[in-house]
Design a protein around this motif. Structure first.
Motif, PDB file in Angstrom:
ATOM      1  N   VAL A 204       0.862  -1.184   0.000  1.00 25.43           N
ATOM      2  CA  VAL A 204       0.000   0.000   0.000  1.00 25.43           C
ATOM      3  C   VAL A 204       0.901   1.237   0.000  1.00 25.43           C
ATOM      4  O   VAL A 204       1.781   1.370   0.837  1.00 25.43           O
ATOM      5  CB  VAL A 204      -0.962  -0.001   1.207  1.00 25.43           C
ATOM      6  N   SER A 205       0.666   2.109  -0.940  1.00 23.47           N
ATOM      7  CA  SER A 205       1.539   3.262  -1.129  1.00 23.47           C
ATOM      8  C   SER A 205       0.721   4.544  -1.014  1.00 23.47           C
ATOM      9  O   SER A 205      -0.158   4.811  -1.834  1.00 23.47           O
ATOM     10  CB  SER A 205       2.210   3.192  -2.508  1.00 23.47           C
ATOM     11  N   GLY A 206       0.999   5.314   0.034  1.00 27.06           N
ATOM     12  CA  GLY A 206       0.209   6.521   0.267  1.00 27.06           C
ATOM     13  C   GLY A 206       1.020   7.644   0.858  1.00 27.06           C
ATOM     14  O   GLY A 206       2.244   7.563   0.988  1.00 27.06           O
ATOM     15  N   ASP A 207       0.333   8.691   1.220  1.00 22.12           N
ATOM     16  CA  ASP A 207       0.951   9.935   1.698  1.00 22.12           C
ATOM     17  C   ASP A 207       0.737  10.062   3.204  1.00 22.12           C
ATOM     18  O   ASP A 207      -0.389  10.171   3.679  1.00 22.12           O
ATOM     19  CB  ASP A 207       0.319  11.116   0.954  1.00 22.12           C
ATOM     20  N   GLU A 208       1.842  10.043   3.945  1.00 22.60           N
ATOM     21  CA  GLU A 208       1.766  10.290   5.390  1.00 22.60           C
ATOM     22  C   GLU A 208       2.569  11.532   5.774  1.00 22.60           C
ATOM     23  O   GLU A 208       2.917  11.724   6.928  1.00 22.60           O
ATOM     24  CB  GLU A 208       2.268   9.068   6.161  1.00 22.60           C
ATOM     25  N   VAL A 209       2.836  12.375   4.778  1.00 25.03           N
ATOM     26  CA  VAL A 209       3.637  13.575   5.019  1.00 25.03           C
ATOM     27  C   VAL A 209       2.797  14.662   5.687  1.00 25.03           C
ATOM     28  O   VAL A 209       3.268  15.406   6.547  1.00 25.03           O
ATOM     29  CB  VAL A 209       4.242  14.091   3.697  1.00 25.03           C
ATOM     30  N   LYS A 210       1.531  14.754   5.283  1.00 24.56           N
ATOM     31  CA  LYS A 210       0.664  15.776   5.850  1.00 24.56           C
ATOM     32  C   LYS A 210       0.286  15.420   7.289  1.00 24.56           C
ATOM     33  O   LYS A 210       0.037  14.261   7.593  1.00 24.56           O
ATOM     34  CB  LYS A 210      -0.608  15.911   5.005  1.00 24.56           C
ATOM     35  N   PRO A 211       0.212  16.426   8.171  1.00 26.73           N
ATOM     36  CA  PRO A 211      -0.189  16.152   9.557  1.00 26.73           C
ATOM     37  C   PRO A 211      -1.607  15.572   9.628  1.00 26.73           C
ATOM     38  O   PRO A 211      -2.496  16.001   8.904  1.00 26.73           O
ATOM     39  CB  PRO A 211      -0.124  17.536  10.229  1.00 26.73           C
ATOM     40  N   PHE A 212      -1.786  14.581  10.489  1.00 30.26           N
ATOM     41  CA  PHE A 212      -3.096  13.970  10.727  1.00 30.26           C
ATOM     42  C   PHE A 212      -3.687  13.314   9.470  1.00 30.26           C
ATOM     43  O   PHE A 212      -4.893  13.154   9.359  1.00 30.26           O
ATOM     44  CB  PHE A 212      -4.089  14.995  11.294  1.00 30.26           C
ATOM     45  N   HIS A 213      -2.831  12.982   8.512  1.00 33.84           N
ATOM     46  CA  HIS A 213      -3.301  12.316   7.292  1.00 33.84           C
ATOM     47  C   HIS A 213      -2.466  11.047   7.111  1.00 33.84           C
ATOM     48  O   HIS A 213      -1.559  10.993   6.305  1.00 33.84           O
ATOM     49  CB  HIS A 213      -3.145  13.253   6.083  1.00 33.84           C
ATOM     50  N   HIS A 214      -2.809  10.015   7.898  1.00 37.03           N
ATOM     51  CA  HIS A 214      -2.023   8.785   7.890  1.00 37.03           C
ATOM     52  C   HIS A 214      -2.652   7.786   6.909  1.00 37.03           C
ATOM     53  O   HIS A 214      -3.285   6.812   7.302  1.00 37.03           O
ATOM     54  CB  HIS A 214      -1.949   8.207   9.299  1.00 37.03           C
ATOM     55  N   GLU A 215      -2.451   8.062   5.632  1.00 40.26           N
ATOM     56  CA  GLU A 215      -3.111   7.290   4.579  1.00 40.26           C
ATOM     57  C   GLU A 215      -2.644   5.832   4.563  1.00 40.26           C
ATOM     58  O   GLU A 215      -3.463   4.904   4.555  1.00 40.26           O
ATOM     59  CB  GLU A 215      -2.838   7.950   3.226  1.00 40.26           C
ATOM     60  N   THR A 216      -1.336   5.634   4.571  1.00 41.31           N
ATOM     61  CA  THR A 216      -0.809   4.268   4.518  1.00 41.31           C
ATOM     62  C   THR A 216      -1.232   3.466   5.750  1.00 41.31           C
ATOM     63  O   THR A 216      -1.565   2.290   5.661  1.00 41.31           O
ATOM     64  CB  THR A 216       0.726   4.293   4.412  1.00 41.31           C
ATOM     65  N   ARG A 217      -1.219   4.119   6.890  1.00 40.45           N
ATOM     66  CA  ARG A 217      -1.619   3.457   8.133  1.00 40.45           C
ATOM     67  C   ARG A 217      -3.067   2.989   8.036  1.00 40.45           C
ATOM     68  O   ARG A 217      -3.410   1.870   8.444  1.00 40.45           O
ATOM     69  CB  ARG A 217      -1.443   4.412   9.310  1.00 40.45           C
ATOM     70  N   ALA A 218      -3.939   3.835   7.489  1.00 39.20           N
ATOM     71  CA  ALA A 218      -5.350   3.469   7.345  1.00 39.20           C
ATOM     72  C   ALA A 218      -5.522   2.323   6.358  1.00 39.20           C
ATOM     73  O   ALA A 218      -6.370   1.434   6.557  1.00 39.20           O
ATOM     74  CB  ALA A 218      -6.156   4.681   6.883  1.00 39.20           C
ATOM     75  N   MET A 219      -4.727   2.323   5.304  1.00 40.91           N
ATOM     76  CA  MET A 219      -4.802   1.256   4.309  1.00 40.91           C
ATOM     77  C   MET A 219      -4.375  -0.080   4.919  1.00 40.91           C
ATOM     78  O   MET A 219      -5.024  -1.117   4.707  1.00 40.91           O
ATOM     79  CB  MET A 219      -3.927   1.613   3.108  1.00 40.91           C
ATOM     80  N   ARG A 220      -3.286  -0.056   5.671  1.00 37.00           N
ATOM     81  CA  ARG A 220      -2.814  -1.272   6.330  1.00 37.00           C
ATOM     82  C   ARG A 220      -3.872  -1.797   7.313  1.00 37.00           C
ATOM     83  O   ARG A 220      -4.163  -2.999   7.348  1.00 37.00           O
ATOM     84  CB  ARG A 220      -1.508  -0.995   7.082  1.00 37.00           C
ATOM     85  N   ARG A 221      -4.431  -0.897   8.105  1.00 36.95           N
ATOM     86  CA  ARG A 221      -5.433  -1.306   9.096  1.00 36.95           C
ATOM     87  C   ARG A 221      -6.645  -1.933   8.409  1.00 36.95           C
ATOM     88  O   ARG A 221      -7.189  -2.939   8.893  1.00 36.95           O
ATOM     89  CB  ARG A 221      -5.844  -0.087   9.927  1.00 36.95           C
ATOM     90  N   TYR A 222      -7.070  -1.364   7.298  1.00 35.72           N
ATOM     91  CA  TYR A 222      -8.219  -1.882   6.545  1.00 35.72           C
ATOM     92  C   TYR A 222      -7.979  -3.336   6.133  1.00 35.72           C
ATOM     93  O   TYR A 222      -8.859  -4.193   6.282  1.00 35.72           O
ATOM     94  CB  TYR A 222      -8.446  -1.001   5.317  1.00 35.72           C
ATOM     95  N   LEU A 223      -6.796  -3.612   5.630  1.00 33.00           N
ATOM     96  CA  LEU A 223      -6.475  -4.970   5.184  1.00 33.00           C
ATOM     97  C   LEU A 223      -6.350  -5.941   6.348  1.00 33.00           C
ATOM     98  O   LEU A 223      -6.867  -7.061   6.305  1.00 33.00           O
ATOM     99  CB  LEU A 223      -5.174  -4.953   4.374  1.00 33.00           C
ATOM    100  N   LEU A 224      -5.663  -5.509   7.405  1.00 34.86           N
ATOM    101  CA  LEU A 224      -5.450  -6.381   8.556  1.00 34.86           C
ATOM    102  C   LEU A 224      -6.771  -6.745   9.231  1.00 34.86           C
ATOM    103  O   LEU A 224      -6.972  -7.886   9.650  1.00 34.86           O
ATOM    104  CB  LEU A 224      -4.518  -5.711   9.563  1.00 34.86           C
ATOM    105  N   GLU A 225      -7.677  -5.785   9.342  1.00 37.61           N
ATOM    106  CA  GLU A 225      -8.970  -6.030   9.977  1.00 37.61           C
ATOM    107  C   GLU A 225      -9.827  -7.010   9.179  1.00 37.61           C
ATOM    108  O   GLU A 225     -10.780  -7.578   9.707  1.00 37.61           O
ATOM    109  CB  GLU A 225      -9.725  -4.716  10.159  1.00 37.61           C
ATOM    110  N   ARG A 226      -9.496  -7.188   7.914  1.00 32.43           N
ATOM    111  CA  ARG A 226     -10.270  -8.081   7.048  1.00 32.43           C
ATOM    112  C   ARG A 226      -9.546  -9.386   6.741  1.00 32.43           C
ATOM    113  O   ARG A 226      -9.891 -10.087   5.799  1.00 32.43           O
ATOM    114  CB  ARG A 226     -10.643  -7.326   5.766  1.00 32.43           C
ATOM    115  N   GLY A 227      -8.541  -9.676   7.542  1.00 29.62           N
ATOM    116  CA  GLY A 227      -7.959 -11.005   7.496  1.00 29.62           C
ATOM    117  C   GLY A 227      -6.665 -11.181   6.735  1.00 29.62           C
ATOM    118  O   GLY A 227      -6.129 -12.289   6.691  1.00 29.62           O
TER     119      GLY A 227
END
Length: 215
Positions: free
Chosen positions: A90-113
């Motif tokens: 998952v490739s995203g932008d976490e440079v902006k404050p409070f915009h943890h895109e990659t983290r949210a993408m990882r969490r989405y996948l992990l929560e779904r198995g």
């Protein structure tokens, strides 16, 4: 005050230049669009690859993937479950404050198995170009399935294959219509992508080497 003959000539020349520039832009965009069109395949037709590369597409309120991004992640999960890929990058932008895109993408996948060992994250995927270049340079991806919406795939495939990735594309929204605003944006973005590839523009953040999980 009446326009002079000279001003009329310059106005015609400017119009001609505008028309030539517009035609050139459209032709260039079209050539980029069709260059890897045959590499867009369905889930069933997708070849096996070490990794599925998922491009970021923004977050919704609550720091969860936007509907567009959720589509991409759902297709990546389907590829993983079908055994088409061993890992999801998952490739995203976490440079902006409070915009943890990659983290949210990882969490989405992990929560779904999807197991943590099969989910890789690139926090400096600030653009399609950067994501592709870093997938090759940082993670060593020489083959990949690109997962994004149909309108975005021609540009992504052009960039990925141009920077050394043997890439195929799987549309996350297969069968759905493309909003006109995306069509207009991609017309311009494909020309920019060509320029970046030709000029060999470096990604915003430098590369170091990581590796895909084995198995």
């Amino acid at each position: 005050m009446k326009p002079t003959r000279a001003s009329g000539i310059w106005a015609r020349r400017a119009l001609i230049l505008l028309l030539v520039g517009t035609v050139g832009l459209l032709v260039t965009s079209h050539l980029v669009r069709v260059s890897y069109e045959e590499r867009i395949v369905s889930l069933a037709q997708a070849p096996s690859a070490p990794v599925a590369l998922v491009f970021g597409a923004g977050l919704a309120p609550g720091a969860v993937p936007s509907p567009v991004l959720a589509q991409r992640l759902d297709m990546a999960m389907a590829l993983w479950r079908e055994g088409k890929v061993r890992a999801v990058l998952v490739s995203g932008d976490e440079v902006k404050p409070f915009h943890h895109e990659t983290r949210a993408m990882r969490r989405y996948l992990l929560e779904r198995g999807v197991p943590e060992s099969a989910v890789l994250g690139d926090e400096a995927g600030l653009s399609t170009y950067d994501s592709c270049l870093r997938a090759r340079g940082v993670f060593g991806a020489s083959q990949a399935l690109l997962v994004t919406q149909r309108f975005h795939l021609p540009r992504a495939l052009f960039i990925a294959n141009s920077v050394g990735i043997d890439a195929w594309g799987v549309a996350a929204d297969e069968g759905r219509s493309t909003p006109w605003r995306y069509t207009v944006r991609e017309t311009l973005s494909r020309v920019l992508a060509l320029g970046m590839v030709v000029l060999k523009v470096e990604p915003v953040y430098p590369t170091g080497r990581a590796a895909f999980p084995k198995g």
